[in-house]
Design a protein around this motif. Structure first.
Motif, mmCIF file in Angstrom:
data_model
loop_
_atom_site.group_PDB
_atom_site.id
_atom_site.type_symbol
_atom_site.label_atom_id
_atom_site.label_comp_id
_atom_site.label_asym_id
_atom_site.label_seq_id
_atom_site.Cartn_x
_atom_site.Cartn_y
_atom_site.Cartn_z
ATOM 1 N N ASP A 262 0.789 -1.236 0.000
ATOM 2 C CA ASP A 262 0.000 0.000 0.000
ATOM 3 C C ASP A 262 0.821 1.285 0.000
ATOM 4 O O ASP A 262 0.260 2.375 -0.102
ATOM 5 C CB ASP A 262 -0.997 0.009 1.155
ATOM 6 C CG ASP A 262 -0.336 -0.055 2.527
ATOM 7 O OD1 ASP A 262 0.912 -0.091 2.606
ATOM 8 O OD2 ASP A 262 -1.086 -0.090 3.530
ATOM 9 N N THR A 264 2.430 2.242 -2.426
ATOM 10 C CA THR A 264 2.215 2.807 -3.764
ATOM 11 C C THR A 264 0.733 2.887 -4.120
ATOM 12 O O THR A 264 0.374 3.094 -5.281
ATOM 13 C CB THR A 264 2.968 1.999 -4.842
ATOM 14 O OG1 THR A 264 2.590 0.615 -4.759
ATOM 15 C CG2 THR A 264 4.475 2.124 -4.673
ATOM 16 N N LYS A 265 -0.110 2.735 -3.120
ATOM 17 C CA LYS A 265 -1.543 2.892 -3.340
ATOM 18 C C LYS A 265 -1.861 4.329 -3.742
ATOM 19 O O LYS A 265 -1.173 5.271 -3.335
ATOM 20 C CB LYS A 265 -2.296 2.544 -2.045
ATOM 21 C CG LYS A 265 -3.791 2.516 -2.155
ATOM 22 C CD LYS A 265 -4.411 2.085 -0.816
ATOM 23 C CE LYS A 265 -5.916 2.000 -0.888
ATOM 24 N NZ LYS A 265 -6.507 1.559 0.413
ATOM 25 N N GLU A 266 -2.882 4.510 -4.560
ATOM 26 C CA GLU A 266 -3.269 5.851 -4.989
ATOM 27 C C GLU A 266 -3.489 6.739 -3.761
ATOM 28 O O GLU A 266 -4.175 6.364 -2.816
ATOM 29 C CB GLU A 266 -4.551 5.803 -5.822
ATOM 30 C CG GLU A 266 -4.945 7.145 -6.414
ATOM 31 C CD GLU A 266 -6.175 7.059 -7.302
ATOM 32 O OE1 GLU A 266 -6.646 8.114 -7.744
ATOM 33 O OE2 GLU A 266 -6.660 5.922 -7.532
ATOM 34 N N GLY A 267 -2.895 7.922 -3.801
ATOM 35 C CA GLY A 267 -3.009 8.862 -2.690
ATOM 36 C C GLY A 267 -1.855 8.804 -1.708
ATOM 37 O O GLY A 267 -1.724 9.686 -0.843
ATOM 38 N N SER A 268 -0.999 7.777 -1.799
ATOM 39 C CA SER A 268 0.151 7.682 -0.907
ATOM 40 C C SER A 268 1.154 8.801 -1.201
ATOM 41 O O SER A 268 1.455 9.099 -2.359
ATOM 42 C CB SER A 268 0.844 6.331 -1.083
ATOM 43 O OG SER A 268 2.081 6.298 -0.385
ATOM 44 N N TYR A 293 0.540 -0.864 -7.228
ATOM 45 C CA TYR A 293 -0.125 -1.396 -6.039
ATOM 46 C C TYR A 293 -0.877 -2.667 -6.401
ATOM 47 O O TYR A 293 -1.668 -2.698 -7.339
ATOM 48 C CB TYR A 293 -1.076 -0.334 -5.490
ATOM 49 C CG TYR A 293 -1.983 -0.785 -4.375
ATOM 50 C CD1 TYR A 293 -1.477 -1.467 -3.269
ATOM 51 C CD2 TYR A 293 -3.345 -0.516 -4.421
ATOM 52 C CE1 TYR A 293 -2.316 -1.871 -2.239
ATOM 53 C CE2 TYR A 293 -4.195 -0.904 -3.387
ATOM 54 C CZ TYR A 293 -3.676 -1.595 -2.298
ATOM 55 O OH TYR A 293 -4.505 -1.983 -1.284
ATOM 56 N N ASN A 295 -3.154 -4.355 -4.691
ATOM 57 C CA ASN A 295 -4.589 -4.302 -4.340
ATOM 58 C C ASN A 295 -5.160 -5.669 -3.954
ATOM 59 O O ASN A 295 -6.269 -6.039 -4.342
ATOM 60 C CB ASN A 295 -5.403 -3.699 -5.491
ATOM 61 C CG ASN A 295 -6.772 -3.217 -5.026
ATOM 62 O OD1 ASN A 295 -6.982 -2.935 -3.853
ATOM 63 N ND2 ASN A 295 -7.717 -3.112 -5.950
#
Length: 322
Positions: A262, A264-268, A293, A295
């Motif tokens: 996570d 590299t999860k969107e928003g990190s 990510y 997921n």
């Protein structure tokens, strides 16, 4: 790997011992400090078995019933150094088996610094969950080892599940152990002149990204007191670790990677921290590469590790043209 008076001592994930021989069977004399270490037995580039070691010094039959011809053997450490150390006392042969000269060293060299993702924590669990037992950990099938084999390169892996650059889930952090032969002995300094990789891949901060948000965590309190580290502090800490690698290897390509969990999860924000550190370093041989990510729950499994390897291989081909 270190040497005592009569044995080679193995610590880090991916440590391996190689032998060329002519014969139909081969054994090794081994002793473990625990019973949690596992090794792949690889004959002629194919995994033929997985062995679990015992705390008594004994002979392990690695392969038998082979066609009587030349073979190459690799004994590959699947598990990490918290599972204990392994003492290797040598190979054992019968009267028909002949050992052969060692192969020429591979010309290319690649080194990885990482955490559980790079170790292969739980990558062979089949039910989608996680497991910290050595039985389900296989460093041979991580993105790191897969990438090294793709380029037919020597492979060095300095990694530990739970480790970070600023803070870990245990007292040691990567800047304190990355230069040690034995990660439990601060006096066992490695001589970096003995091995200079062409490429270094750093994939850290996943654990930092969690612990910096846990002010009641014991290691948070030890490292930061009651004050969460600022973004500037995070960037500088990462920058300093990369500088320490650059100081050891002045001409090596360095890839500052992140993911595929996570972080590299969107928003990190963590990819931006690494990017800013690399910009500050102003070094045209230092790159960033962020894995997509995954997921899915838990740590990356074998298929997700393979996808990471494909991504890293493509990046190296594009940027370094290896």
């Amino acid at each position: 790997m270190n040497f005592s008076s009569d044995a080679a001592i193995l610590y880090w994930s991916g440590s391996n011992i190689n032998l060329n021989f002519k014969g139909s069977e081969i054994s090794a004399i081994l002793k473990d400090s625990d019973t949690a270490n596992y090794y792949n037995v690889i004959i002629d580039d194919s995994i033929v078995s997985k062995i679990q070691l015992n705390t008594s010094k004994q002979t392990y039959l690695l392969a038998s019933g082979l066609s009587y011809k030349k073979h190459k053997l690799q004994l590959f450490k699947r598990t990490e150094w918290d599972k204990g150390t392994t003492s290797f006392y040598g190979f054992e042969t019968n009267e028909k088996t002949k050992t052969l000269p060692k192969s020429k060293s591979k010309k290319k060299k690649i080194e990885f610094y990482g955490d559980s993702i790079t170790c292969g924590y739980g990558n062979e669990v089949q039910n989608g969950k996680d497991s910290g037992t050595g039985h389900f950990e296989n460093n041979y099938l991580t993105y790191a080892a897969l990438t090294a084999r793709h380029f037919d390169s020597q492979y060095s892996c300095i990694a530990k599940s739970g480790i970070g650059i600023m803070v870990s889930w245990f007292p040691k952090i990567m800047p304190e152990v990355y230069d040690l032969i034995n990660p439990n002995d601060p006096n066992s300094k490695w001589d970096f002149k003995k091995y200079t990789p062409d490429v270094v891949v750093i994939n850290l901060l996943q654990n930092d990204s969690w612990i910096v948000n846990l002010p009641k965590n014991e290691e948070f309190i030890k490292k930061f007191g009651n004050q969460k580290p600022t973004e500037d502090f995070i960037i500088k800490s990462y920058e300093n670790f990369v500088k320490s690698i650059r100081a050891k290897y002045p001409n090596t390509y360095i890839i500052c990677a992140l993911g595929n969990m996570d972080i590299t999860k969107e928003g990190s924000k963590w990819p931006s921290y690494v990017s800013k550190a690399v910009v500050n370093l102003n070094d045209n041989k230092i790159y960033t590469h962020f894995f997509m990510y995954k997921n899915t729950p838990g740590h990356p499994k074998v298929n997700e590790q393979a996808a990471m390897a494909d991504s890293l291989i493509a990046f190296i081909n594009e940027k370094i043209k290896w």
